[in-house]
Each structure stands twice: as C-alpha cells, then as structure tokens.
Design a protein around this motif. Structure first.
Motif, mmCIF file in Angstrom:
data_model
loop_
_atom_site.group_PDB
_atom_site.id
_atom_site.type_symbol
_atom_site.label_atom_id
_atom_site.label_comp_id
_atom_site.label_asym_id
_atom_site.label_seq_id
_atom_site.Cartn_x
_atom_site.Cartn_y
_atom_site.Cartn_z
ATOM 1 N N ALA A 102 -20.276 40.153 67.218
ATOM 2 C CA ALA A 102 -20.115 41.487 66.697
ATOM 3 C C ALA A 102 -21.325 41.960 65.678
ATOM 4 N N ASN A 103 -21.224 43.199 65.637
ATOM 5 C CA ASN A 103 -22.409 43.903 64.731
ATOM 6 C C ASN A 103 -21.865 44.324 63.377
ATOM 7 N N PRO A 104 -22.319 43.887 62.299
ATOM 8 C CA PRO A 104 -23.564 43.115 62.109
ATOM 9 C C PRO A 104 -22.902 41.925 61.409
ATOM 10 N N THR A 105 -21.788 41.267 61.203
ATOM 11 C CA THR A 105 -21.307 40.210 60.808
ATOM 12 C C THR A 105 -21.375 39.020 61.628
ATOM 13 N N ILE A 106 -21.641 39.224 62.939
ATOM 14 C CA ILE A 106 -22.035 38.089 64.021
ATOM 15 C C ILE A 106 -20.672 37.366 63.936
ATOM 16 N N GLN A 107 -19.660 37.985 63.953
ATOM 17 C CA GLN A 107 -18.347 37.318 64.330
ATOM 18 C C GLN A 107 -18.121 37.088 65.814
ATOM 19 N N CYS A 108 -17.641 36.016 66.358
ATOM 20 C CA CYS A 108 -17.059 35.922 67.633
ATOM 21 C C CYS A 108 -15.621 36.105 68.047
ATOM 22 N N VAL A 109 -15.476 36.663 69.211
ATOM 23 C CA VAL A 109 -14.106 36.622 69.803
ATOM 24 C C VAL A 109 -14.019 35.689 71.073
ATOM 25 N N ASP A 110 -12.725 35.072 71.006
ATOM 26 C CA ASP A 110 -12.621 34.214 72.048
ATOM 27 C C ASP A 110 -12.508 34.756 73.528
ATOM 28 N N ILE A 111 -13.441 35.083 74.119
ATOM 29 C CA ILE A 111 -13.300 35.714 75.474
ATOM 30 C C ILE A 111 -12.277 35.362 76.365
ATOM 31 N N ASP A 112 -12.350 33.721 76.521
ATOM 32 C CA ASP A 112 -11.402 33.351 77.589
ATOM 33 C C ASP A 112 -10.178 33.640 77.088
ATOM 34 N N LEU A 159 -22.331 32.092 88.980
ATOM 35 C CA LEU A 159 -20.863 32.393 88.876
ATOM 36 C C LEU A 159 -20.346 32.576 90.435
ATOM 37 N N THR A 160 -19.378 32.170 90.567
ATOM 38 C CA THR A 160 -18.515 32.257 92.040
ATOM 39 C C THR A 160 -17.314 33.266 91.727
ATOM 40 N N ASP A 161 -17.063 33.735 92.705
ATOM 41 C CA ASP A 161 -15.512 34.675 92.729
ATOM 42 C C ASP A 161 -14.212 33.629 93.105
ATOM 43 N N VAL A 206 -13.422 38.597 83.090
ATOM 44 C CA VAL A 206 -13.375 40.017 82.339
ATOM 45 C C VAL A 206 -13.875 41.090 83.650
ATOM 46 N N ASP A 207 -13.267 42.245 83.450
ATOM 47 C CA ASP A 207 -13.543 43.477 84.213
ATOM 48 C C ASP A 207 -14.784 44.013 84.301
ATOM 49 N N PHE A 208 -15.499 44.219 83.077
ATOM 50 C CA PHE A 208 -16.554 45.081 82.756
ATOM 51 C C PHE A 208 -17.493 44.510 81.790
ATOM 52 N N VAL A 209 -18.696 44.557 81.807
ATOM 53 C CA VAL A 209 -19.910 43.852 80.867
ATOM 54 C C VAL A 209 -20.555 45.088 80.451
ATOM 55 N N PHE A 210 -20.811 45.463 79.308
ATOM 56 C CA PHE A 210 -21.831 46.543 78.625
ATOM 57 C C PHE A 210 -22.927 46.066 78.222
ATOM 58 N N HIS A 211 -24.095 46.752 78.106
ATOM 59 C CA HIS A 211 -25.352 46.336 77.461
ATOM 60 C C HIS A 211 -26.093 47.670 77.005
ATOM 61 N N SER A 212 -26.435 47.722 75.626
ATOM 62 C CA SER A 212 -27.535 48.405 75.221
ATOM 63 C C SER A 212 -28.662 47.793 75.865
ATOM 64 N N THR A 213 -29.297 48.374 76.620
ATOM 65 C CA THR A 213 -30.562 47.855 77.238
ATOM 66 C C THR A 213 -31.753 48.142 76.595
ATOM 67 N N GLN A 223 -22.046 34.711 79.625
ATOM 68 C CA GLN A 223 -21.745 35.253 80.717
ATOM 69 C C GLN A 223 -20.201 35.673 80.916
ATOM 70 N N PRO A 224 -19.773 36.835 80.266
ATOM 71 C CA PRO A 224 -18.316 37.083 80.263
ATOM 72 C C PRO A 224 -17.608 37.041 81.361
ATOM 73 N N PHE A 225 -18.228 37.737 82.527
ATOM 74 C CA PHE A 225 -17.566 37.338 84.110
ATOM 75 C C PHE A 225 -17.100 35.904 84.117
ATOM 76 N N LYS A 226 -17.567 35.075 83.602
ATOM 77 C CA LYS A 226 -17.282 33.525 83.859
ATOM 78 C C LYS A 226 -15.676 33.451 83.410
ATOM 79 N N TYR A 227 -15.312 34.317 82.505
ATOM 80 C CA TYR A 227 -13.942 34.017 82.068
ATOM 81 C C TYR A 227 -12.870 35.146 82.560
#
Length: 408
Positions: A172-182, A81-83, A214-221, A208-212
């Motif tokens: 999303a958990n657990p229905t595996i629904q998707c939201v349009d990040i862009d 990704l680029t800035d 976004v300001d923050f990305v979160f993970h449960s590592t 990769q949400p930063f592609k769209y």
C-alpha cells in the motif's frame, strides 16, 4: 510462423506475449493514430459491431495498438497460472487513459447505490478520494477497516452483507503495508463478494493476485509497466472474459476512459524491459533500505524487505521480492525531511514512482494532500514521512547522494 511452444520466462512474455503479426510486416507495434476505422463492406461493418472485440471500429472503443498492450499485460498477469480445469489462465485487459479511469471502470462497473465497498487503511490518495467523493455521492457505502488484522476482516465481511467488492492495495501507498491476498480472498468468496487488487507497486513480476482467485487486477501503467515516465495510463484486468468484453467494456467506453495510441506504444516499449528493470530496482532498493535503517539521522524505515517491517513474513510468502518502494522518516521530523529533499543533487524531487530514476516525494503535502490529516495519521502517513521509489542508477551514486543530503 506461429508460436507452438509455451514461453517459460516472463521476459519472453513481455516481448512476445501479444499477437505480433502487424500490418505491413512491421517489426514493432505500429501507432494506429486514427480516430475511426473503415469498412470494406456494409456486412463487414455489421460484423464488427456485432463482435465482442471492437478494436477496429472507433478508437474510444478499441484500437490495435491498445490491443497489443492489453494482450501483453494479460499475458504477464496470467504467466504460469492455470484455471480450475488446469488449463492456462485466460485474462482480458482493458487499457485506459489513466489509472483513475481504470479505477472508475472497476468501481462503477461493479457497484450501484446501496452496495458497499470494503478496503483498508493506507491507500493511494486518488483511490481514497474516488471512493469518498464519487462513489459516496452515488449512494455506495465506503467501509475502511484494518484488513491486516484477520479477526477484524472476518468480523467486517461477515457483518456487512451489502459488501459487493473488496478492494486491496498491496503493498500500500506509502507505508508499504501488505494485505494477505489469499486469506482475504477466501473470506470474501465465502460470502460471494468480488475481490480486486491494485498491483501497481509489485507488478506481475513480483506478485500475481490471480493466483489467489481474485476477480480483477488493476495497474497504473504510468508506473513500473511503462517504467520511463513518458505516458499516463491505467489497465483493468479480469478473469471473467465475457464480463470484461460486455459490461466492463461498456462502462469503459461510456465513461470515455480510453487511452491513446502513442501512450500505448510507449507502454508496449517500456514493458519489454520489465524484468531487467525490476531486477535492478529491487537489488538497489534492498541496499538503500539497509543503508537508511542504520543511518543515525533516520528514525524509521518502512520496507518489506527489512525484518523490522511488520509485514516482512507476509511479503516473503506473497511476493518474489519486496520491490522498489519504501518510505522513511528522519529523526528531525518534517523540517529535517524538507532539508534532506532540498539538498539532493542526483535523485529527483517528483511525485509518481516506478521510473528508471530515483524519485522522492512528501506524501502529506503531495499525493495525500487531499486526505484529512486525522485520516492520514491513522494510516501511518505522518507529516515527516518521505516516500522513495528507488531507480536503476548505480547504487553507489544513490547512496552518495543520500549521504551528502543527510549530513548535518
């Protein structure tokens, strides 16, 4: 010798994305099992306290083992990704003791009394509770809307100027629904709102949400990034480097959500095989989903890789593969689901996900037990729904275990 060329594969980034010049020429990242660090001189101590990088002062503030894990995760999320200036995107990550700790830093570091947070249906139970029990008590308004419907998203965002942060969990958990990040990010940015994305299910290998923008990305590592179920952890990644090193770091340090060196070491080790594991997870999951969809005992399968899923086309556009998570319901409902789970012989009955073994759980009585039933049903989390995290075992063995457990 310093690396002078850009890495072109995400596996290389997972292994070499952080600064790997370790003390005593150690090949692998050492476990810095120390609560505090010494200063050679008073001036050196003053310089470390004045710096925005505090990994060699006190391990609640930072630690070299944490730093290696943080740099690796930041490199994975920024890979390719680029800035705005066309330069390689730079990110800053903060490692936490758990996903909940990272989520607390994200929310409390950006919201205050009178602000609103907007999110959508079908969230991880811990996220839902953190919003409705902790944030609500702090005077922060919680708005939940069906953000998969862009008309509703537009109306909600434009009619609620108090929204400071839009938080997405996709899939999303657990229905595996998707939201349009862009689309959601563009709507939010038009109103000067922040956007965060829970990328736990997808990992940076699939999304990769930063592609769209976004300001923050979160993970449960704890999940796919570690991959082996050996350690709890969470991470918050941001693109505003100064903000991450100042305000967000301060909230992280004051809330006491620091990780520990041993768990960070296990995370670093796990991430080295991320691409290999995700390839097997994903290929197995597609086979398992197709098996379940055609099985006469199965009423419904929620998997974005199936054309029957309403978010199939969005998933194809937003992710490189639908991933390893799915949920399904048997025609016999809750009783049939319990019998199926009890009869499993190889696959594992456990909460969590993203480990090398196949895990199954019952959200209504486990991960979403604290969510009111009427809310669960609104989210699509029915009493008989089974969540499945497909592992990397031989897929024929997974299918054989499912076949015998589904036999009447």
């Amino acid at each position: 010798m310093s690396q002078t060329f850009p890495l072109t594969g995400i596996s290389s980034v997972a292994i070499h994305g952080a600064d790997n010049h370790h003390a005593e020429s150690s090949h692998v990242t050492p476990i810095y099992a120390t609560s505090t660090f010494t200063f050679d001189t008073a001036e050196q101590g003053m310089e470390r306290f004045a710096s925005l990088d505090k990994e060699k002062i006190y391990s609640r503030w930072g630690n070299p083992t944490f730093k290696n894990a943080e740099e690796t995760i930041a490199a994975l999320e920024a890979f390719g990704l680029t800035d705005a200036a066309g330069q390689p995107l730079q990110l800053k990550a903060l490692l936490h003791a758990s996903g909940q700790a990272a989520m607390a830093t994200l929310f409390l570091g950006n919201l205050q009394s009178g602000d609103s947070i907007l999110s959508h249906f079908s969230l991880y139970g811990g996220t839902y509770e953190l919003m409705h029990k902790v944030l609500a008590q702090s005077g922060i308004n919680i708005i939940i809307a069906d953000l998969r419907d862009l008309n509703i998203a537009v109306e909600t965002i434009q009619n609620n100027p108090s929204i400071k942060l839009v938080h997405l969990e996709t899939p999303a958990n657990p229905t595996i629904q998707c939201v349009d990040i862009d689309a959601i990010t563009k709507l939010a940015k038009a109103q000067n709102m922040l956007v965060s994305v829970d990328n736990t299910f997808a990992t940076p290998y699939l999304q990769q949400p930063f592609k769209y923008g976004v300001d923050f990305v979160f993970h449960s590592t704890t999940k796919f990034l570690n991959g082996h179920g050996t350690a709890i952890g969470g991470v918050l990644i941001g693109k505003d480097i100064e903000l991450m090193k100042t305000k967000m770091w301060k909230w992280h340090a004051l809330l006491g959500g620091n990780g520990n060196p041993f768990d960070a070491y296990l995370l670093i080790t796990g991430m080295k095989t991320l691409e290999l594991r995700m390839e097997r997870h994903c290929s197995n999951a597609m086979i398992v989903a197709k098996f379940l969809e055609q099985h006469p005992a199965v009423a419904q399968v929620n998997y974005n890789g199936l054309t029957s899923h309403p978010d199939y086309h969005l998933c194809q556009r937003q992710m490189t593969h639908p991933g390893a998570l799915m949920s399904f319901e048997l025609k016999g409902g809750l009783d049939a689901g319990k019998q199926f789970i009890d009869k499993l012989q190889m696959c594992v009955r456990a909460v969590s996900l993203g480990t090398v073994d196949t895990l199954l759980s019952h959200p209504a009585s486990m991960t979403h037990f604290s969510v009111p039933r009427e809310e669960r049903l609104k989210f699509g989390i029915t009493d008989g729904l089974i969540r499945l995290s497909v592992g990397i075992e031989n897929v024929a063995d997974i299918l054989a275990d499912f076949e015998q457990a589904l036999a009447s």
